[in-house]
Design a protein around this motif. Structure first.
Motif, PDB file in Angstrom:
ATOM      1  N   PHE A   1       0.830  -1.205   0.000  1.00 20.24           N
ATOM      2  CA  PHE A   1       0.000   0.000   0.000  1.00 20.24           C
ATOM      3  C   PHE A   1       0.867   1.260   0.000  1.00 20.24           C
ATOM      4  N   LEU A   2       1.917   1.256   0.833  1.00 22.66           N
ATOM      5  CA  LEU A   2       2.748   2.444   0.974  1.00 22.66           C
ATOM      6  C   LEU A   2       3.649   2.661  -0.233  1.00 22.66           C
ATOM      7  N   GLN A   3       3.999   1.607  -0.952  1.00 21.07           N
ATOM      8  CA  GLN A   3       4.935   1.755  -2.061  1.00 21.07           C
ATOM      9  C   GLN A   3       4.340   2.493  -3.256  1.00 21.07           C
ATOM     10  N   ARG A   4       3.034   2.656  -3.306  1.00 19.48           N
ATOM     11  CA  ARG A   4       2.420   3.443  -4.377  1.00 19.48           C
ATOM     12  C   ARG A   4       2.463   4.932  -4.090  1.00 19.48           C
ATOM     13  N   ALA A   5       2.686   5.289  -2.818  1.00 19.50           N
ATOM     14  CA  ALA A   5       2.492   6.670  -2.412  1.00 19.50           C
ATOM     15  C   ALA A   5       3.526   7.618  -3.013  1.00 19.50           C
ATOM     16  N   ALA A   6       4.709   7.123  -3.361  1.00 22.71           N
ATOM     17  CA  ALA A   6       5.758   8.001  -3.870  1.00 22.71           C
ATOM     18  C   ALA A   6       5.492   8.478  -5.284  1.00 22.71           C
ATOM     19  N   VAL A   7       4.547   7.864  -6.001  1.00 19.44           N
ATOM     20  CA  VAL A   7       4.419   8.163  -7.425  1.00 19.44           C
ATOM     21  C   VAL A   7       3.015   8.538  -7.862  1.00 19.44           C
ATOM     22  N   THR A   8       2.008   8.302  -7.039  1.00 18.51           N
ATOM     23  CA  THR A   8       0.639   8.550  -7.485  1.00 18.51           C
ATOM     24  C   THR A   8      -0.178   9.185  -6.374  1.00 18.51           C
ATOM     25  N   ASN A   9      -1.050  10.118  -6.750  1.00 18.90           N
ATOM     26  CA  ASN A   9      -1.875  10.809  -5.765  1.00 18.90           C
ATOM     27  C   ASN A   9      -2.983   9.925  -5.199  1.00 18.90           C
ATOM     28  N   SER A  10      -3.373   8.918  -5.959  1.00 20.19           N
ATOM     29  CA  SER A  10      -4.485   8.064  -5.542  1.00 20.19           C
ATOM     30  C   SER A  10      -4.021   6.790  -4.841  1.00 20.19           C
ATOM     31  N   TRP A  11      -2.819   6.852  -4.257  1.00 17.67           N
ATOM     32  CA  TRP A  11      -2.232   5.662  -3.645  1.00 17.67           C
ATOM     33  C   TRP A  11      -3.078   5.117  -2.505  1.00 17.67           C
ATOM     34  N   TRP A  12      -3.855   5.978  -1.865  1.00 17.80           N
ATOM     35  CA  TRP A  12      -4.603   5.577  -0.672  1.00 17.80           C
ATOM     36  C   TRP A  12      -5.921   4.896  -1.006  1.00 17.80           C
ATOM     37  N   ARG A  13      -6.260   4.832  -2.301  1.00 19.26           N
ATOM     38  CA  ARG A  13      -7.521   4.202  -2.708  1.00 19.26           C
ATOM     39  C   ARG A  13      -7.252   2.933  -3.508  1.00 19.26           C
ATOM     40  N   GLY A  14      -8.073   1.925  -3.292  1.00 16.98           N
ATOM     41  CA  GLY A  14      -8.006   0.696  -4.073  1.00 16.98           C
ATOM     42  C   GLY A  14      -6.915  -0.256  -3.609  1.00 16.98           C
ATOM     43  N   TRP A  15      -7.093  -1.504  -4.042  1.00 15.64           N
ATOM     44  CA  TRP A  15      -6.108  -2.535  -3.712  1.00 15.64           C
ATOM     45  C   TRP A  15      -4.870  -2.394  -4.595  1.00 15.64           C
ATOM     46  N   PRO A  16      -3.682  -2.633  -4.044  1.00 15.01           N
ATOM     47  CA  PRO A  16      -2.490  -2.672  -4.899  1.00 15.01           C
ATOM     48  C   PRO A  16      -2.569  -3.865  -5.845  1.00 15.01           C
ATOM     49  N   SER A  17      -1.954  -3.735  -7.006  1.00 14.09           N
ATOM     50  CA  SER A  17      -1.986  -4.820  -7.989  1.00 14.09           C
ATOM     51  C   SER A  17      -1.199  -6.022  -7.475  1.00 14.09           C
ATOM     52  N   MET A  18      -1.480  -7.185  -8.016  1.00 13.30           N
ATOM     53  CA  MET A  18      -0.741  -8.395  -7.642  1.00 13.30           C
ATOM     54  C   MET A  18       0.738  -8.267  -8.003  1.00 13.30           C
ATOM     55  N   GLU A  19       1.003  -7.541  -9.090  1.00 13.94           N
ATOM     56  CA  GLU A  19       2.399  -7.335  -9.472  1.00 13.94           C
ATOM     57  C   GLU A  19       3.140  -6.548  -8.398  1.00 13.94           C
ATOM     58  N   LEU A  20       2.486  -5.513  -7.862  1.00 13.84           N
ATOM     59  CA  LEU A  20       3.118  -4.715  -6.816  1.00 13.84           C
ATOM     60  C   LEU A  20       3.283  -5.532  -5.538  1.00 13.84           C
ATOM     61  N   VAL A  21       2.314  -6.366  -5.230  1.00 11.23           N
ATOM     62  CA  VAL A  21       2.437  -7.253  -4.074  1.00 11.23           C
ATOM     63  C   VAL A  21       3.620  -8.200  -4.256  1.00 11.23           C
ATOM     64  N   GLY A  22       3.793  -8.700  -5.468  1.00 12.40           N
ATOM     65  CA  GLY A  22       4.917  -9.599  -5.744  1.00 12.40           C
ATOM     66  C   GLY A  22       6.256  -8.915  -5.567  1.00 12.40           C
ATOM     67  N   TRP A  23       6.388  -7.675  -6.090  1.00 13.11           N
ATOM     68  CA  TRP A  23       7.648  -6.943  -5.918  1.00 13.11           C
ATOM     69  C   TRP A  23       7.890  -6.623  -4.454  1.00 13.11           C
ATOM     70  N   SER A  24       6.824  -6.340  -3.720  1.00 12.38           N
ATOM     71  CA  SER A  24       6.957  -6.065  -2.290  1.00 12.38           C
ATOM     72  C   SER A  24       7.464  -7.294  -1.540  1.00 12.38           C
ATOM     73  N   LEU A  25       6.921  -8.456  -1.890  1.00  9.67           N
ATOM     74  CA  LEU A  25       7.377  -9.700  -1.262  1.00  9.67           C
ATOM     75  C   LEU A  25       8.837  -9.968  -1.602  1.00  9.67           C
ATOM     76  N   LEU A  26       9.207  -9.750  -2.862  1.00  7.77           N
ATOM     77  CA  LEU A  26      10.601  -9.944  -3.267  1.00  7.77           C
ATOM     78  C   LEU A  26      11.513  -8.972  -2.524  1.00  7.77           C
ATOM     79  N   ASN A  27      11.033  -7.764  -2.313  1.00 14.94           N
ATOM     80  CA  ASN A  27      11.809  -6.777  -1.570  1.00 14.94           C
ATOM     81  C   ASN A  27      12.154  -7.300  -0.174  1.00 14.94           C
ATOM     82  N   PHE A  28      11.170  -7.866   0.513  1.00 16.14           N
ATOM     83  CA  PHE A  28      11.395  -8.422   1.849  1.00 16.14           C
ATOM     84  C   PHE A  28      12.403  -9.572   1.796  1.00 16.14           C
ATOM     85  N   VAL A  29      12.260 -10.438   0.807  1.00 15.39           N
ATOM     86  CA  VAL A  29      13.164 -11.584   0.676  1.00 15.39           C
ATOM     87  C   VAL A  29      14.592 -11.115   0.413  1.00 15.39           C
TER      88      VAL A  29
END
Length: 559
Positions: A161-189
């Motif tokens: 959710f937070l990783q969208r905030a740096a680039v888009t004004n509407s980051w606080w609305r809607g579910w993040p895409s599965m692609e973004l969830v995947g990159w977030s998981l890879l980031n943690f790994v």
């Protein structure tokens, strides 16, 4: 001729894109390498695993900053000056990363607009991450794995959710895409693996490995920014403020989870059956035994089956010298007061049975028993079994409520607020200033360096669940024999194999069984530990001169 011009333009565009990508990798790689080099130069081994997080994608970069600040500030003034400086530097740095990671074919906001957005975002992320950074520091005080997980899990869930905030004004609305969830998981790994590698390699490789990890962060920045700007699928719940709701849940769930679990049917404070307490000792055991239970335990006054076995009571003895029943709040007392009561109970049991005494301490009880042996070297006790001792506890500090200055002073107040909110529902009475916790804070050099050390004339063994491996930075923290096996904190004594080995130990047999995966678990948790406070910095600790495991990676070392 026209084709040549087009080809030249395309070639220039590709070259520009390639140069921008290289600049992104360099910008992401240099700060982690510099931090790694500084830590390696000072020999600060326990903190090296956090270096790759300097250039990590939101929110792990702010988590990196705040953990350092929570531990290394000694007044309200230095905290807020440091906080302002970190927010400004992080905003400028993130703006540069976002600019270089922005897809070339998409329109990009101007530098000023993007910088202001990242400044506002840094403030928001800092506010969201700050409680969990404080909780990470609390985990380093009491060395409990569940506190570390509690500090990290909300960040893991909120990252997409937070990783969208740096680039888009509407980051606080809607579910993040599965692609973004995947990159977030890879980031943690990536951060977990790189933290392990940075700690594992020799000191001269720390900076290069941190640089490589930082460069990978740069790639993740590029992919994350691209995914946030170009979701491949339609945004679900596009009008719903999902991100604020997720942040709210991240704060609410840990607060309500404890009382909910406590209210489950069948929940009881009575410990699971332990062979030591519910059946006679075998003939091979010639000791009288005192069982010292852990934090928040309870005792109903029912004596063990064998008259040579006795509960330690956190309320002391009654008029007939029998251990009094106690409730969880009775265990919150200082270690020093528990040691004084244990001394009396040991002497009376030894006198009554005529046998040497063995102590079996669980969690807090292990600390009480080991402190007793340090304070009373000529006691009737000649055997100690520790189950789930708090390994390398006291790695951070915060002063008592009445003191306005001292290392970690602001973090201490933040912890008081967090635990007060949680306790308003749980009604446990536990908190960051209870006497047991303050005993660890005030005597941290002993619990960091001497807890797992031999005692002349005393046989010692430590039964360690594998979760203990995640409770401290990587290192060799045992100078006594250990028995390690998969389990959670406090969950070993009811295991049949541990019961058998414990009775064998009490009967005089040597016990040792290191677990192969224990060291690996230590290494993969390296990235998520709060950096320890150096022993020599804290005036409260300077009277207790000893080696610092944060720099040596070992305990029981001479000065």
């Amino acid at each position: 001729m026209g084709r040549a011009v087009v080809g030249s333009a395309e070639g220039g565009g590709v070259g520009f894109l390639r140069n921008r990508f290289v600049a992104l990798l360099l910008l992401a790689a240099f700060p982690p390498a510099l931090e790694g080099a500084i830590l390696a130069g000072y020999g600060f081994r326990a903190a090296e695993g956090v270096a790759p997080q300097f250039s990590a994608v939101w929110p792990y970069d702010s988590y990196h900053d705040l953990r350092w600040l929570m531990v290394y500030h000694d007044s309200w003034r230095t905290f807020f000056l440091g906080l302002v400086a970190l927010i400004l530097l992080r905003a400028v740095y993130t703006t540069g990363l976002v600019l270089l990671a922005w897809p070339r074919h998409l329109p990009r906001p101007g530098f000023r607009r993007l910088a202001l957005r990242n400044l506002a975002l840094t403030v928001v992320v800092t506010a969201v991450v700050s409680p969990w950074a404080a909780l990470s520091m609390a985990a380093s005080v009491v060395a409990l794995s569940w506190l570390l997980v509690a500090s990290l899990l909300p960040l893991f869930l909120l990252a997409p959710f937070l990783q969208r905030a740096a680039v888009t004004n509407s980051w606080w609305r809607g579910w993040p895409s599965m692609e973004l969830v995947g990159w977030s998981l890879l980031n943690f790994v990536v951060l977990t693996i790189s933290g392990a590698l940075v700690w594992t390699v020799p000191a001269w490789w720390t900076a290069p490995v941190a640089a490589v990890a930082g460069a990978i962060n740069g790639v993740l920045w590029q992919r994350t920014v691209g995914s946030a700007l170009e979701p491949r699928r339609r945004v679900h719940w596009a009008r719903v403020p999902v991100a604020p709701l997720a942040i709210l849940l991240a704060f609410i769930v840990p607060v309500v989870l404890q009382p909910v679990l406590a209210a489950l049917p069948g929940k009881t404070s009575k410990p699971p059956p332990i062979a030591l307490l519910d059946r006679p000792l075998p003939p091979t055991v010639g000791h009288a035994v005192i069982f010292v239970a852990g934090h928040a335990s309870a005792y109903d006054g029912q004596p063990p089956v064998d008259p040579n076995v006795q509960w330690f009571s956190y309320r002391g003895l009654d008029s007939q010298n029998r251990p009094q029943p106690f409730v969880p709040r009775d265990t919150y007392r200082s270690i020093e007061s528990s040691v004084a009561m244990l001394d009396k109970q040991v002497e009376l049991l030894h006198r009554r049975t005529g046998r040497p005494v063995a102590l079996v301490g669980q969690s807090e009880g292990a600390l009480v028993a080991r402190t007793y042996l340090a304070d009373r070297p000529h006691s009737p006790v000649n055997a100690l079994a520790m189950e789930s001792p708090l390994i390398n506890a006291g790695r951070s500090y915060y002063p008592p409520p009445g003191v306005s200055q001292g290392w970690g002073v602001v973090a201490g107040w933040q912890l008081r607020v967090l635990f007060h909110i949680a306790d308003s529902i749980a009604k446990s009475g536990s908190g960051p200033d209870e006497p047991f916790v303050r005993s660890i804070l005030d005597n941290a050099p002993f619990y960091r360096n001497d807890l797992m050390c031999p005692v002349p004339g005393v046989r010692i063994v430590a039964f360690l669940p594998t979760t203990t491996a995640t409770e401290a930075p990587p290192g060799k923290y045992a100078g006594v024999p250990v028995f390690e096996m998969p389990a959670v904190h406090g969950g070993l004594l009811a295991r049949p194999i541990v019961e058998e080995r414990l009775l064998s130990f009490l009967g005089g047999q040597p016990i040792s069984q290191p677990e192969r995966g224990y060291t690996l678990l230590q290494e993969v948790s390296a990235a998520w530990q709060a950096p320890p406070l150096a022993l020599g910095l804290n005036p409260v600790w300077r009277g207790q001169r000893m080696s610092d495991p944060a720099f040596t990676g070992k305990v029981c070392q001479p000065i």
